[in-house]
Design a protein around this motif. Structure first.
Motif, short mmCIF file in Angstrom:
data_model
loop_
_atom_site.label_atom_id
_atom_site.label_comp_id
_atom_site.label_asym_id
_atom_site.label_seq_id
_atom_site.Cartn_x
_atom_site.Cartn_y
_atom_site.Cartn_z
N GLU A 120 0.83 -1.21 0.00
CA GLU A 120 0.00 0.00 0.00
C GLU A 120 0.86 1.26 0.00
OE1 GLU A 120 -3.87 1.90 2.30
OE2 GLU A 120 -3.21 -0.15 2.74
N HIS A 124 1.05 3.92 -3.02
CA HIS A 124 0.76 5.32 -2.73
C HIS A 124 1.85 6.22 -3.32
CE1 HIS A 124 0.64 8.99 -0.20
NE2 HIS A 124 -0.66 8.79 -0.21
N ALA A 221 -4.13 2.29 -12.06
CA ALA A 221 -4.25 3.19 -10.90
C ALA A 221 -3.06 4.14 -10.85
CB ALA A 221 -4.34 2.37 -9.61
N ASP A 226 -4.75 8.65 -9.06
CA ASP A 226 -5.82 8.67 -8.06
C ASP A 226 -5.43 7.77 -6.89
OD1 ASP A 226 -8.19 8.04 -6.57
OD2 ASP A 226 -9.41 8.67 -8.26
N VAL A 227 -5.23 8.37 -5.71
CA VAL A 227 -4.78 7.62 -4.54
C VAL A 227 -5.79 6.56 -4.13
CG1 VAL A 227 -4.24 7.80 -2.08
CG2 VAL A 227 -3.30 9.47 -3.69
N GLN A 228 -7.09 6.90 -4.15
CA GLN A 228 -8.11 5.94 -3.74
C GLN A 228 -8.18 4.76 -4.71
OE1 GLN A 228 -9.70 5.85 -0.84
NE2 GLN A 228 -8.44 7.63 -0.32
N GLN A 229 -8.03 5.04 -5.99
CA GLN A 229 -8.01 3.96 -6.98
C GLN A 229 -6.81 3.06 -6.74
OE1 GLN A 229 -8.55 5.25 -11.05
NE2 GLN A 229 -7.77 3.33 -11.90
N ARG A 231 -5.33 2.55 -3.85
CA ARG A 231 -5.55 1.77 -2.63
C ARG A 231 -6.46 0.58 -2.91
NH1 ARG A 231 -8.65 1.37 2.10
NH2 ARG A 231 -7.33 0.87 3.91
N LYS A 232 -7.52 0.80 -3.69
CA LYS A 232 -8.42 -0.30 -4.03
C LYS A 232 -7.69 -1.38 -4.82
CE LYS A 232 -12.75 -1.51 -6.33
NZ LYS A 232 -12.15 -2.72 -6.91
#
Length: 242
Positions: A120, A124, A221, A226-229, A231-232
């Motif tokens: 992660e 990131h 990603a 996109d940080v949230q993408q 992370r997913k």
């Protein structure tokens, strides 16, 4: 349940026969650790150590060069001099602990758990710091990985090439170094003749189409920024605890 055969799979390597100097290095470092010798403790003179270990001065000199390079001992000349326990930095002690995994061994799953935890942070950094050149190289690695995905050997090597290239984007030298070393350990110990032997994870298969799509999502990603993408994608990729 993990079988006894799977439990036996570790990072322990079959070490080549140690030279006499290597054995002195091992014994001195074991002595420092087992006797909890503090920095500045005087281990002895060159002559005393030659007699203690029953080695020639040239052999001891070779061992001392290794010990100094590792930050284990200091050499002080003159009256009252000799070989002393060095004051190691925390990073050097940590590095030595990692290196000892080669000798003591570690279950493959334990190392994979650590890699999963670091994924992660690595993703990131990759999402936030990737350049156009990074993305182009990831696309090239991904294309090669896709071509060889179902090959049990080339597909596995391609998988680790992708993860190395993602980690190389991170500006965090500590994170990058530890991640890359863990990947090296895992690849070295899990290069089996079939994908079923690749990882000691019951019920896990590396070479499914679903896993390929998950790796494609990692690259997408990073491309998106996109940080949230990101992370997913990394949570979907997680090997253990899925």
């Amino acid at each position: 349940m993990v079988s006894s055969q799977e439990e036996a799979r570790t990072f322990q390597r079959v070490a080549p026969s140690q030279s006499v100097a290597d054995r002195v290095v091992t014994e001195v470092e074991a002595m420092i650790k087992n006797e909890a010798l503090v920095p500045g403790h005087r281990i002895g003179t060159r002559q005393e150590l030659c007699e203690q270990f029953g080695v020639a001065p040239a052999t001891l000199g070779e061992a001392l060069r290794v010990l100094r390079a590792r930050g284990s001992v200091d050499l002080r000349p003159g009256p009252g001099g000799g070989i002393f326990v060095a004051d190691q930095s925390p990073l050097i002690r940590l590095a030595h602990s990692v290196l000892r995994l080669r000798q003591t061994g570690a279950p493959v799953n334990d190392v994979i758990k650590v890699l999963d935890a670091l994924d992660e942070a690595v993703m990131h950094d990759a999402v936030l710091n990737r350049t156009d050149a990074d993305v182009a190289e990831l696309d090239a690695v991904m294309a090669e990985l896709t071509e060889h995905w179902h090959d049990p050997i080339e597909g596995l090597h391609g998988n680790w090439r992708l993860h190395r290239r993602i980690a190389e984007i991170s500006p965090n030298a500590v994170l990058r170094t530890f991640y890359l070393n863990l990947v090296d350990y895992i690849e070295g110990e899990t290069a089996g003749p079939s994908s079923e032997d690749a990882l000691a994870v019951p019920g896990f298969r590396q070479d499914t189409d679903e896993r390929l799509r998950i790796h494609e999502a990692l690259v997408e990603a990073i491309r998106s920024g996109d940080v949230q993408q990101g992370r997913k994608a990394v949570l979907d990729h997680r090997t253990l605890g899925r």
